[in-house]
Design a protein around this motif. Structure first.
Motif, PDB file in Angstrom:
ATOM      1  N   UNK A 146     -18.653 -29.757   5.777  1.00  0.00           N
ATOM      2  CA  UNK A 146     -19.476 -30.744   6.472  1.00  0.00           C
ATOM      3  C   UNK A 146     -20.389 -31.605   5.668  1.00  0.00           C
ATOM      4  N   UNK A 147     -20.441 -31.498   4.352  1.00  0.00           N
ATOM      5  CA  UNK A 147     -21.356 -32.385   3.634  1.00  0.00           C
ATOM      6  C   UNK A 147     -20.786 -33.796   3.626  1.00  0.00           C
ATOM      7  N   UNK A 148     -19.483 -33.898   3.792  1.00  0.00           N
ATOM      8  CA  UNK A 148     -18.861 -35.217   3.732  1.00  0.00           C
ATOM      9  C   UNK A 148     -18.699 -35.696   2.298  1.00  0.00           C
ATOM     10  N   UNK A 149     -19.399 -35.035   1.400  1.00  0.00           N
ATOM     11  CA  UNK A 149     -19.327 -35.422  -0.013  1.00  0.00           C
ATOM     12  C   UNK A 149     -18.309 -34.530  -0.709  1.00  0.00           C
ATOM     13  N   UNK A 150     -17.354 -35.132  -1.332  1.00  0.00           N
ATOM     14  CA  UNK A 150     -16.354 -34.346  -2.047  1.00  0.00           C
ATOM     15  C   UNK A 150     -16.502 -34.660  -3.518  1.00  0.00           C
ATOM     16  N   UNK A 151     -16.627 -33.605  -4.314  1.00  0.00           N
ATOM     17  CA  UNK A 151     -16.829 -33.866  -5.742  1.00  0.00           C
ATOM     18  C   UNK A 151     -15.550 -34.405  -6.360  1.00  0.00           C
ATOM     19  N   UNK A 152     -15.664 -35.594  -6.898  1.00  0.00           N
ATOM     20  CA  UNK A 152     -14.533 -36.263  -7.544  1.00  0.00           C
ATOM     21  C   UNK A 152     -15.002 -36.691  -8.919  1.00  0.00           C
ATOM     22  N   UNK A 153     -14.116 -36.716  -9.892  1.00  0.00           N
ATOM     23  CA  UNK A 153     -14.554 -37.204 -11.203  1.00  0.00           C
ATOM     24  C   UNK A 153     -14.990 -38.672 -11.097  1.00  0.00           C
ATOM     25  N   UNK A 154     -15.995 -39.045 -11.880  1.00  0.00           N
ATOM     26  CA  UNK A 154     -16.466 -40.434 -11.821  1.00  0.00           C
ATOM     27  C   UNK A 154     -15.368 -41.372 -12.314  1.00  0.00           C
ATOM     28  N   UNK A 155     -15.259 -42.494 -11.651  1.00  0.00           N
ATOM     29  CA  UNK A 155     -14.204 -43.438 -12.003  1.00  0.00           C
ATOM     30  C   UNK A 155     -14.466 -44.020 -13.393  1.00  0.00           C
ATOM     31  N   UNK A 156     -15.754 -44.109 -13.769  1.00  0.00           N
ATOM     32  CA  UNK A 156     -16.083 -44.617 -15.112  1.00  0.00           C
ATOM     33  C   UNK A 156     -15.529 -43.663 -16.175  1.00  0.00           C
ATOM     34  N   UNK A 157     -15.717 -42.343 -15.925  1.00  0.00           N
ATOM     35  CA  UNK A 157     -15.202 -41.363 -16.888  1.00  0.00           C
ATOM     36  C   UNK A 157     -13.676 -41.417 -16.953  1.00  0.00           C
TER      37      UNK A 157
END
Lengths: 146, 537
Positions: A127-138
């Protein structure tokens, strides 16, 4: 945190059983549906954190299935597997938010991809709605060849 | 709708009055706005006007930044034909902002000149409808040789070449005659074309060419048409602050007009050259030539007002098209993407692609471009200095014209050059003025002498109008053929001599008839010089 529940949508029973056996150690529960319509019913009645689905199926193909699932606000990862020659269907699936594609018959990286999808699905479910994804810059920095 | 950015209510009232005389134009809204950069942009997006008028006679802040944005907006297909008129308080002010003409400003007008001419030209250029122009005396001329200078844009400099954008195509190795205002002087040079390419739909101009600077060699006789390498280099060095180094190229594929503005901002603030296209189809013309380092592809969203078919299918076509270019090194970033990077890579069979679920926004693009800069990868561009608003260096392509008719408002001529509609030419004879190529209001046949063009004459003060009027009248009498009008230095003398000649005669008559008012003097000048009674009083 558990491993998550997985649904396999596959019209060929033999292949479905094989996938269930392979993936059993990586999921808390594995459900099976033998066409898209059954898959929809299964999701309505159970909690699945991710789905593995054949793209070519009778009655309702993978694209129709994912379209319907998104319509029903099921936003969890859906992994498709497909044989060579279904590239256009793969591109169609992208617009519905396909999580990943696996190539038949070898299913390279099957377990790794499913684990990733279940983790992703669990994060969404919690339910946080936030999914850890690698940063697109990296990611970009990795792609740029020096 | 016509948007006027000015503090001059009277001007708007007079324009409203002008349009109120035409039944089909009575619904035209003329909105006056106080000027601010953000307001111009937001009003432009909301109202989609037929024309915009910028009043340069008031203090305009951030004009360069505004114009960069307008310049990019005009690359968007929806705004491509939007004419931008400009009001100046004097000719010296016009000169101050002359670099904006190279950036796409269409029509200059000096306040205090005959406004009815401006209004009828706005009427014609904005609505393409039949416009009741005032009638002027017309001199018919027999292909009178004449010099025109096509306004072009200096895009940048390398150590040995100048990048010029213009509407003229130059094949490789072709010699072109250009007028270069540079290092404080004006030179007419013959330059060799190194390369020229189509800017396609993305450009303010049709082509960008690279031209070799004609440096004075060790064994050359010093002549006016050669440039000293030392003075070129020191000029570049002195003006270093005005330039930005361009090292790479990026393309934004998006149908949103906001992203055209964003491209302008990024071109201004980064060391990337940023290009726009609304759709995959639009990229085809220049894709191979530009060899982009980065392509930002904005996928359509369900809630978008306008759908441009920027779908995964078209992203696939685009990645396929660039696969063989630069060994597939072009990196794609797909915005508004519901799918993950891995899925996209497999479905498109292209590894150099990244997925971003957010919409395009400036900070993100800036960050991605910075990653390139930090990695220091060798990018696609040959390093060059770029300055979009450089009034210290201006460039024109010299074009031979053959005049067939002239009035004090318009001119028709043949030219072998292929000049697109609404291009701007500068002329020096009989006065320093601009010509804007317009759709002809009459039947003009092209033949072996070239394409037959019509242009409006603009950008003059009242004194220029008088010189022009005298010039036309003198041409009607038939007194111009004996002069060569393609020699600039002579021409100015001719124009001035003409005026002095005519004025001398008039003054004589004035003294004898004791006519006192300026208006009456003008009427007298017209009567004296008009032989067919068609001159407008």
């Amino acid at each position: 945190m558990g491993k998550g529940n997985l649904l396999i949508v596959e019209d060929e029973e033999v292949l479905s059983s094989l996938l269930q056996d392979l993936l059993e150690p990586h999921a808390d529960k594995i459900g099976a549906a033998y066409n898209g319509l059954e898959g929809i019913e299964a999701v309505k009645n159970n909690t699945y954190h991710a789905i593995v689905c054949d793209i070519n199926m009778p009655k309702m193909n993978g694209i129709e299935f994912i379209a319907k699932m998104r319509e029903l606000k099921y936003e969890h990862p859906i992994i498709f597997y497909t044989a060579h020659g279904n590239e256009q269907l793969m591109r169609e699936a992208l617009s519905y938010g396909a999580f990943d594609f696996l190539a038949k018959p070898h299913f390279d990286n099957l377990e790794e991809t499913v684990i990733k999808a279940l983790n992703h699905g669990l994060e969404l479910f919690q339910g946080t709605g936030e999914v850890s994804e690698p940063s697109v810059d990296d990611e970009l920095a990795k792609m740029i060849k020096d | 709708m016509i948007l006027v950015f000015s503090n001059d209510d009277n001007f708007c009232d007079r324009m409203k009055f002008y349009f109120s005389n035409y039944p089909s134009m009575q619904d035209i809204e003329i909105i006056r706005q106080d000027y601010s950069e953000d307001l111009v942009i937001s009003k432009l997006k909301i109202h989609r006007p037929f024309a915009i008028i910028l009043d340069f006679s008031v203090e305009l802040k951030n004009i360069n930044s505004l114009f960069m944005k307008l310049n990019f907006i005009k690359k968007c297909p929806d705004y491509k034909s939007l004419p931008i008129f400009s009001l100046f308080s004097s000719k010296s002010d016009l000169e101050k902002y002359a670099y904006l003409f190279a950036m796409g400003l269409n029509y200059p007008f000096i306040k205090g000149s005959d406004e009815k001419i401006l209004f009828s030209d706005i009427h014609y250029l904005s609505f393409e409808s039949e416009t009741p122009f005032a009638k002027y005396a017309k001199a018919k001329l027999n292909d009178l040789p004449y010099d025109g200078k096509l306004v072009s844009n200096i895009y940048g400099f390398t150590e040995s070449s100048i990048l010029i954008e213009s509407d003229l195509y130059s094949g490789a190795e072709k010699l072109e005659k250009i007028t270069l205002e540079f290092t404080g002087e004006e030179k007419t040079l013959e330059v060799r074309t190194q390369s020229s390419y189509d800017l396609g739909i993305t450009g303010t101009y049709l082509f960008r060419g690279e031209y070799e600077v004609p440096f004075l060699g060790p064994w050359d006789e010093p002549t006016e048409d050669l440039i000293l390498k030392d003075s070129y280099e020191s000029w570049l060095e002195e003006n270093e602050d005005l330039f930005k180094q361009k090292l790479g190229r990026a393309l934004i594929v998006s149908s949103r007009v906001e992203d055209y503005i964003l491209a302008g901002d990024l071109t201004d603030s980064t060391n990337f050259d940023i290009y726009n296209a609304s759709t995959f189809e639009e990229t085809k013309v220049f894709l191979e030539f530009y060899q982009f380092d980065l392509i930002f592809f904005r996928l359509d969203r369900d809630e978008d007002e306008v759908k441009s078919e920027n779908t995964f299918e078209n992203l696939f076509r685009l990645t396929n098209a660039v696969k063989n270019i630069r060994n597939g090194e072009t990196i794609f970033v797909a915005f508004n993407s519901p799918s993950r990077t891995e899925a996209i890579r497999k479905a498109l069979d292209y590894d150099q692609v990244l997925s971003v679920s957010d919409d395009i926004f400036k900070d993100k693009l800036n960050a991605l471009i910075s990653v390139f800069e930090q990695k220091g990868r060798k990018m696609s561009c040959q390093t060059y200095c770029y300055s979009p608003y450089l009034n210290e260096a201006r460039c024109f392509f010299n074009i031979d014209l053959k005049i067939t008719s002239i009035t004090e408002h318009e001119i028709t001529f043949y030219s072998e050059a292929d000049i697109p509609m609404y291009s701007l030419l500068k002329i020096e004879v009989p006065s320093s003025l601009y010509l804007i190529i317009v759709p002809p209001t009459m039947q003009l046949e092209s033949d072996k002498k070239g394409v037959h063009y019509m242009a409006f004459i603009t950008g003059g003060e009242e004194s220029d109008a008088e010189i022009l009027r005298s010039f036309v009248n003198r041409a009607i009498i038939g007194g111009l053929e004996e002069f060569s009008l393609s020699s600039t230095s002579k021409e100015l003398d001719i124009g001035e001599a003409l005026l002095e000649d005519i004025e001398g005669e008039i003054i004589g008559e004035l003294e004898s008839s004791k006519v006192e008012t300026e208006t009456e003097q003008r009427k007298l000048i017209v009567r004296k010089t008009n032989i067919n009674g068609r001159t407008k009083l």
